[in-house]
Scaffold this motif. Sequence first.
Motif, mmCIF file in Angstrom:
data_model
loop_
_atom_site.group_PDB
_atom_site.id
_atom_site.type_symbol
_atom_site.label_atom_id
_atom_site.label_comp_id
_atom_site.label_asym_id
_atom_site.label_seq_id
_atom_site.Cartn_x
_atom_site.Cartn_y
_atom_site.Cartn_z
ATOM 1 N N CYS A 223 15.619 -28.373 9.476
ATOM 2 C CA CYS A 223 15.352 -29.353 8.567
ATOM 3 C C CYS A 223 16.338 -29.607 7.382
ATOM 4 O O CYS A 223 16.395 -28.712 6.584
ATOM 5 N N CYS B 50 13.896 -28.996 4.003
ATOM 6 C CA CYS B 50 13.360 -27.726 3.727
ATOM 7 C C CYS B 50 13.934 -26.663 4.116
ATOM 8 O O CYS B 50 13.477 -25.310 3.954
ATOM 9 N N CYS C 140 12.104 -32.363 9.183
ATOM 10 C CA CYS C 140 10.895 -31.972 10.051
ATOM 11 C C CYS C 140 10.022 -33.210 9.657
ATOM 12 O O CYS C 140 10.052 -33.943 8.972
ATOM 13 N N CYS D 134 8.259 -33.104 6.011
ATOM 14 C CA CYS D 134 9.352 -33.553 5.231
ATOM 15 C C CYS D 134 9.769 -35.044 5.085
ATOM 16 O O CYS D 134 9.562 -35.854 4.224
HETATM 17 ZN ZN LIG Z 1 11.201 -29.882 6.488
#
Ligand SMILES: [Zn+2]
Length: 389
Positions: free
Chosen positions: A295, A298, A342, A345
């Motif tokens: 991701c 994050c 992701c 997020c």
């Molecule tokens: Zn993420």
Amino acid sequence: MSYFQYDVLTNVARFVTNCEWTRSESALIRQGTGLEFAAPATHSPWRNYLRIFKLCLLVSEKDQLAVPTPVAHILSQTGTVTCDEYLHFLVEATTDPSPALTGWNAVAAGQGVRHPLCFSLKYLLAKVAGLNDPITSIYEVIGAYTLSGFSGSEDDIAFLSLMDKRSTYEQRGKNADARQARESIKFMSQISYLHCDGSNIVTSLSQEDARNIFQDIHPVAGPVENDGELEIQRLASFFKDGSEHEFFNYKTTIISDVLESGFSEGSKVKKTHIVIERNSKLRTLFFERNPATICDACSMDTRKRYPWVKRVLDIHHILPLASGTRVDSRKGTLLEDLVPVCPTCHRAIHRYYDGHLKAVTRKDFLNQQEARDIYAKAKGEIVKGDCHA
Ligand SMILES: [Zn+2]
Ligand SMILES: [Zn+2]
């Protein structure tokens, strides 16, 4: 590259509606629009750009002055229409011959104008609706336009009848000297459900959606003006407030995507954004070329956390919500405007956007830079709050 990005055109629209642009003022347009051009000093921006701005129905010309059209007035107000609405309108209002180019005259008009972009888009849609075939070479479209003699107003049955001969079109299109046509089809592929991959256009729609959109496309009608400048203004006057070009009312895929993504408001602008992010072909292409599993926000490696799936990532479109996709004339749709994130997020980033836009009381980002800055800020907050770090 002779055509522009949609958000560049909205800058141009703001520029031409706010100040008078004449032949003599070279530096002004560069400043006002942020356009850069590598033309020799002897070429004025006027000369370089006026033809394109006319083709985009933003200005006509009178006494060496650029006259903004109703389209320019609407595009200059951020968030009132989406890139998709504008491009669908331009599809309907683009004619062959064009009042923006030399050669426009009443004789040609009297013989009946053709609608090359209507033809092109309907050809792509008919191919999905009838054959469920989403990939079409630009040359095939150009060849079909040349050989069929269609005006672009024909119905779905007529378009379907062209499909039998499609193998002969591509070569014909390659033989044609059709730079202008190629450029305009690539320009059109900023529409959210299209993307341009080299010399192919890929249409990401279900057969049902393709059929529905096909039925919604009608060339602009009415008696044409003999004077090209007046004709530009006449065509532009058909672009109202976007309400007639509400292309995203389909209950099937699109609305459910909006709900699923947690957008309770589900404005047109957001719908456009989601259509781009849910463009399955674009997604496939992106991950083919960027086989990431991490991701961007994050840094979670989804492959490690969920080893039984290849990846659990969405694609997030960084540009302003209503800006459409960016298309490079050689590379096609630009994948660098997309980042893998992701799903958690992704949702959080859109909530962050909502908060920002609410705070500045706008429906959309003003430009690419603002969108990139806010994305970076959201990402910074996510990294800061990372409890796994
Ligand atoms: Zn993420
Ligand atoms: Zn997103």
